[in-house]
Write an enzyme that holds these catalytic residues in place. Sequence first.
Site, PDB file in Angstrom:
ATOM      1  N   GLY A  20      89.605  37.068  17.310  1.00  0.00           N
ATOM      2  CA  GLY A  20      90.669  37.659  18.133  1.00  0.00           C
ATOM      3  C   GLY A  20      91.306  38.905  17.553  1.00  0.00           C
ATOM      4  O   GLY A  20      92.441  39.227  17.889  1.00  0.00           O
ATOM      5  N   HIS A 114      81.819  45.904  23.561  1.00  0.00           N
ATOM      6  CA  HIS A 114      80.533  45.480  23.012  1.00  0.00           C
ATOM      7  C   HIS A 114      80.209  46.306  21.764  1.00  0.00           C
ATOM      8  O   HIS A 114      80.390  47.527  21.764  1.00  0.00           O
ATOM      9  CB  HIS A 114      79.440  45.670  24.071  1.00  0.00           C
TER      10      HIS A 114
END
Length: 193
Positions: A20, A114
């Site tokens: 995270g 990504h």
Amino acid sequence: MVQSTGPKKIKCAVFISGTGSNLKSLIRFSNKKSSPISIELIISDNSKAKGLNFGKIFKISSKVFDFNNKSFSEKKIIYEIKHKDIKLICLAGFMRILSKDFIKNFKGKILNIHPSLLPKYKGLNTYQRALSNNEKYSGCTVHFVNSRLDSGKIILQKKVKISKNETPKSLAKKILIQEHKLYPKAIRKVFNL
Ligand code: GAR
């Protein structure tokens, strides 16, 4: 006299599966006065995701859905998101592939980050694959999510140079630093702010 609270922010949900660190950078960004978003919900497919701690620290509502029954989990998530009037979904290290049906519900409203210069190296093990191909550069991409894996319209990319003795681990670290800057920039770009 009633004080103006400024323009209303776009309500956003962040989906995570692990550490995270992108979530943390998005929370920091959302807390800036000039930010167009407020993070209202964190969704994880993993109850052990370290990133869930940021929900506690920053007092953001967090929910875990195990995805053992994908369509059931997705239905519940759709309910949560609509119920909270959320208008933007940011995938941030979320390692599940969302169904076509889910994506259709939020067309043009789901972003993903990504760790490669898409369209190169879609999917997993992007660092190792870039190194094995002797690439001089890699980087990260923020893109819209469509029904094909890592194939939606690109919003922004950041290149990083691959050094001589680069390892997958060192490359991942280098790229992650750029991810934290790129995601907020891409959100501003999407909302023209
Ligand atoms: C990030 O590098 C992100 O780009 C990647 O997972 C990492 C999550 O880190 N995402 C993907 O590989 C999605 N296919 P974080 O949990 O610290 O943000």
